[in-house]
Motif scaffolding. Sequence first.
Motif, PDB file in Angstrom:
ATOM      1  N   SER A   1      -2.754  -2.317  -1.841  1.00  0.00           N
ATOM      2  CA  SER A   1      -3.195  -1.290  -2.777  1.00  0.00           C
ATOM      3  C   SER A   1      -3.109   0.103  -2.177  1.00  0.00           C
ATOM      4  O   SER A   1      -3.251   1.100  -2.888  1.00  0.00           O
ATOM      5  CB  SER A   1      -4.647  -1.568  -3.193  1.00  0.00           C
ATOM      6  N   GLY A   2      -2.912   0.174  -0.846  1.00  0.00           N
ATOM      7  CA  GLY A   2      -2.884   1.473  -0.180  1.00  0.00           C
ATOM      8  C   GLY A   2      -4.267   2.033   0.056  1.00  0.00           C
ATOM      9  O   GLY A   2      -4.418   3.149   0.559  1.00  0.00           O
ATOM     10  N   ASN A   3      -5.304   1.249  -0.271  1.00  0.00           N
ATOM     11  CA  ASN A   3      -6.683   1.700  -0.140  1.00  0.00           C
ATOM     12  C   ASN A   3      -7.202   1.425   1.272  1.00  0.00           C
ATOM     13  O   ASN A   3      -7.127   0.290   1.755  1.00  0.00           O
ATOM     14  CB  ASN A   3      -7.555   0.966  -1.159  1.00  0.00           C
TER      15      ASN A   3
ATOM     16  N   ASN B   1      -0.854  -2.541  11.038  1.00  0.00           N
ATOM     17  CA  ASN B   1      -0.271  -1.490  10.209  1.00  0.00           C
ATOM     18  C   ASN B   1      -1.370  -0.667   9.545  1.00  0.00           C
ATOM     19  O   ASN B   1      -2.468  -1.167   9.271  1.00  0.00           O
ATOM     20  CB  ASN B   1       0.631  -2.089   9.131  1.00  0.00           C
ATOM     21  N   ASP B   2      -1.071   0.569   9.286  1.00  0.00           N
ATOM     22  CA  ASP B   2      -2.004   1.448   8.583  1.00  0.00           C
ATOM     23  C   ASP B   2      -2.261   0.872   7.186  1.00  0.00           C
ATOM     24  O   ASP B   2      -1.317   0.635   6.433  1.00  0.00           O
ATOM     25  CB  ASP B   2      -1.392   2.854   8.465  1.00  0.00           C
ATOM     26  N   PRO B   3      -3.517   0.601   6.816  1.00  0.00           N
ATOM     27  CA  PRO B   3      -3.808  -0.007   5.508  1.00  0.00           C
ATOM     28  C   PRO B   3      -3.383   0.848   4.321  1.00  0.00           C
ATOM     29  O   PRO B   3      -3.326   0.358   3.192  1.00  0.00           O
ATOM     30  CB  PRO B   3      -5.330  -0.203   5.540  1.00  0.00           C
ATOM     31  N   ARG B   4      -3.074   2.102   4.579  1.00  0.00           N
ATOM     32  CA  ARG B   4      -2.611   2.965   3.495  1.00  0.00           C
ATOM     33  C   ARG B   4      -1.140   2.764   3.182  1.00  0.00           C
ATOM     34  O   ARG B   4      -0.607   3.392   2.257  1.00  0.00           O
ATOM     35  CB  ARG B   4      -2.871   4.431   3.868  1.00  0.00           C
TER      36      ARG B   4
ATOM     37  N   ALA C   1     -11.951  -2.537   3.466  1.00  0.00           N
ATOM     38  CA  ALA C   1     -11.964  -3.870   4.073  1.00  0.00           C
ATOM     39  C   ALA C   1     -11.117  -4.873   3.300  1.00  0.00           C
ATOM     40  O   ALA C   1     -10.433  -5.709   3.891  1.00  0.00           O
ATOM     41  CB  ALA C   1     -13.404  -4.367   4.174  1.00  0.00           C
ATOM     42  N   THR C   2     -11.151  -4.812   1.958  1.00  0.00           N
ATOM     43  CA  THR C   2     -10.391  -5.769   1.159  1.00  0.00           C
ATOM     44  C   THR C   2      -8.898  -5.641   1.414  1.00  0.00           C
ATOM     45  O   THR C   2      -8.181  -6.635   1.541  1.00  0.00           O
ATOM     46  CB  THR C   2     -10.678  -5.573  -0.344  1.00  0.00           C
ATOM     47  N   ASN C   3      -8.420  -4.417   1.525  1.00  0.00           N
ATOM     48  CA  ASN C   3      -6.992  -4.223   1.776  1.00  0.00           C
ATOM     49  C   ASN C   3      -6.637  -4.592   3.213  1.00  0.00           C
ATOM     50  O   ASN C   3      -5.554  -5.119   3.463  1.00  0.00           O
ATOM     51  CB  ASN C   3      -6.579  -2.780   1.482  1.00  0.00           C
ATOM     52  N   VAL C   4      -7.525  -4.320   4.160  1.00  0.00           N
ATOM     53  CA  VAL C   4      -7.283  -4.720   5.545  1.00  0.00           C
ATOM     54  C   VAL C   4      -7.165  -6.241   5.636  1.00  0.00           C
ATOM     55  O   VAL C   4      -6.365  -6.764   6.417  1.00  0.00           O
ATOM     56  CB  VAL C   4      -8.413  -4.209   6.475  1.00  0.00           C
TER      57      VAL C   4
END
Length: 222
Positions: free
Chosen positions: A39-41, A32-35, A44-47
Motif C-alpha cells: 500500500s506504500g503506507n 525494503n522501505d515500506p513506502r 506495521a500492516t504494510n511492513v
Amino acid sequence: METVFSAGAIVAAYLIGSLSFAVIVSRLMGLNDPRTYGSGNPGATNVLRSGSKKAAILTLLLDALKGYVPVALVGWFGGRLGLGDGTLALVGLAAFLGHLWPVFFHFKGGKGVATAAGVLFGFEPWLGLATLATWAIIAFFFRYSSLASIVSAVFAPFYQMLIWGGGPVAGVVALMGLLLVWRHAANIQKLLAGTESKLGQKAHAHPPAVHPPKHRHHHRAK
C-alpha cells in the motif's frame, strides 16, 4: 509557567510522533522501505507484507509506544506542573498528528492506527482495551486490517462518551476517529471493489514504469 510546560509537552509529543518506526525499523533490519511496496503506507500492516513478522511486531509496538508514552507522562507528572485534561488531550492529538504528518519524513506518514491505540491506552487503559478488542474481533472474522481499523475508529468515541463522559479527551478521540476514517479512504474503495489485501498477504514492490520500445528505422541497402 503552566502555558510554557503545556506548549513544551505538546511540541515534544509531536516530535516523538514524527518518528516513523516502519521506515526506521526496516532500515535497521535491512528490509525494503515500506513506502515502496504494498500500500506504500509506513505502518506495521504494510511492513508485515515484507514477510518479516519480527519487523512488523517491532514497528507496531514502537508506533503504539510513541502515542502512549507522551500521554502517560503528562498523566503521571502533569498534575504537579499544573497540566490538566486539556493538555493531556492535546498531547495525545499531537503525537497522533506527528505520525500522520512527520516533520522528519517530509510530512508523509502512515494512517496512525497503532499510534492512536497507544494514545487511547494513555487516556484510559480500559478504553484502549475495548477498542483493541473491537479491532481483534473484526480482524479475526474478516481478515482485513483496514476494516478492523475503521470500525474501531468509529466505536472508540462512543465508548469514551458513554462510559467516561465528554470533555477535551472525548473531543480528541472523536477527531482521531474521523482522521483515521479519512486516511482509510483508499482502503474503503478497495473494500467495496473487493481488491483490498488481507492480513498477512505479501505484496511486491511497486514495479518500475515500463516504457514502450523505441521504433528503429531500418534503411534498405540500395
